[in-house]
Design a protein around this motif. Sequence first.
Motif: not given
Length: 613
Positions: A375, A514, A546, A565
Amino acid sequence: MATATGAQLIARTLRDLGVTVIFGIVGIPVVEIAEEAINLGIRFVAFRNEQACSYAASVYGYMTGRPGVCLVVGGPGVLHALAGIGNATANNFPLIVLAGSAETSNVTKGSFQEMDAISFLTPHTKLAVRASTLDSIPGSVQNAYRTCWYGRPGPTYVDLPADIIQGNAPASLAVPPPEKILLPSPPRASGDPKMILKAVQLLKSAKAPLLVIGKGAAYARAEAGIRKLVEHTQVPFLPTPMGKGVIPDSHPLNASSARSAALKHSDVALVLGARLNWILHFGEPPKWSPKAKIIQVDICAEEIGRNAGTAELGIVGDIDLVVEQFQHALANWRYTPSPLSAGGQPFPVLLAESAKKNEAKAQKAALLKTPSSSPLTYQRAYHIIKSTLNTLTPPEAGDVVYVSEGANTMDISRSVFPLYHPRQRLDAGTYATMGVGLGYIIAAHEAFNASASPGTTLSAAAKPKKIIALEGDSAFGFSAMEIETMARYRIPALIFVMNNSGIYHGDSTSEDSWRSLQDQTIISDTKASSPAEEGKKGLRSTSLLYETRYEQLATMCGGKGYFARTEEELEKATRDGFLSDSVTVVNVVIDPGIGKKIGFAWQGNNNKQEAKL
Ligand code: ADP
Ligand code: MG
């Protein structure tokens, strides 16, 4: 015979005081005041929660130098607006809150939204007054307006019983004479000349003099004088978080990147409009040298000598005037650095070395390209936002007003985005209030783009400013519904939600989340994914979801939403959002930082806790 309702009288009094905008939420009976105000040409910005409108009004006062006005209903409305009242007290912002209350004849009977707001707010305001007759309306409103503004700024309150708002005023009161009501700007005092001389002697003898510039200096609009003083004396300066921009951050004497070194080594500090509270580590060791002489310049005498302030050196006065006195008294002097100790380095060299080290560290994190399997980090995301913005507007033009709140989100952004103009960076402030951001955006729009108050000198008022907010995912949530307010008033703010799935950081469920986010489509995907059931076991008190598609809060009311992202997605969102003429929310999915220390960098290492998550 000309008569006026109480509501009309209140609205006229506000107009005659120079009020051009009211932040609020209506209900019975204050809706009549709002409607009369609109009829008189006052803008009424209608919010979704009183907390947000009271925050907005408080910071509007800071930005424009004139009181912010907040109108709410009684009882629960006042309770919610207490948030802004506390925020105004903690930050010394001028704020007047007006609220409805029960009919005078029904008090104690369990009336609609009944609350004894005067008893409740007296300890929390500079003045809390009830207009209990129609003819006391102009005087009460005027006194509350004057009191929140004159002297050290803060909040005041006017209680308006329903029967007074709805009553009919006698003809003699129908048109209050404006010349009797329009107030001049607050009177200003110069510093005691003897104290100025004493301070000047001390500054001249200092080996490591430092100017600390607080938001009081920004509020005082002392930027021109302070810039001259720094140019002339060549004394290094250190802005507090909201003192940034009084002198452009790019100035070679800016010690921000060497903050710790500057505080630790300074032997004489001239503090212009900043309290020696937690933001300045109370002026005490270990952050400051125990030998430092701290000269406070403040509008408020009670502030002098507080904590490590050197009481016998304090100067009470308006910063703008006091700085002018310093300029005269230091006209023939310029700081000549010499080694701090035998064989040691001069103060500016020490600062430069420390700054170089700190800047190199920050630069390294900013330039580290994000691998496709990881990330974005805060540093990298901010670097991308900043470099994209730089291609759209030169930072020194000051076309951007920054709003920032959160923990890391705010801390890290502070040093990344340089300021060239004062009062263009609003953050959680002295109270570290989370939830101020969206109200602050609306206030900044009103202050810079919509309605300059009479008597203010908003140099660039003609040119609209882009309001850009860097919001922690938690901070954003406190007042997220105000996105609709922005859509309704066509405020084209660009809001980045730095989504790290939690307060400070995410938890052990974040990693799986994620991965799942990578598969989601950018275009709003209505079937929001839910976190894995077994993952819920890992939820901590700091955890947030998230998968929350924050950007959809903008699209739901006609604005633009972006899911970012990757570096490319973030760059595109920044560009589009900057150019957009509607409110834009960018959901920036960043590293949850699991296992990182919990801390608010500002509080120093002493208070950091190890995160056991
Ligand atoms: P910061 O958060 O930047 O450290 P603070 O809010 O702690 O700043 O301090 C600001 C100080 O400035 C307050 O103590 C306030 O009384 C003072 N102040 C506000 N306006 C003026 C002015 N016009 N002249 C002098 N001092 C001022
Ligand atoms: Mg967060």
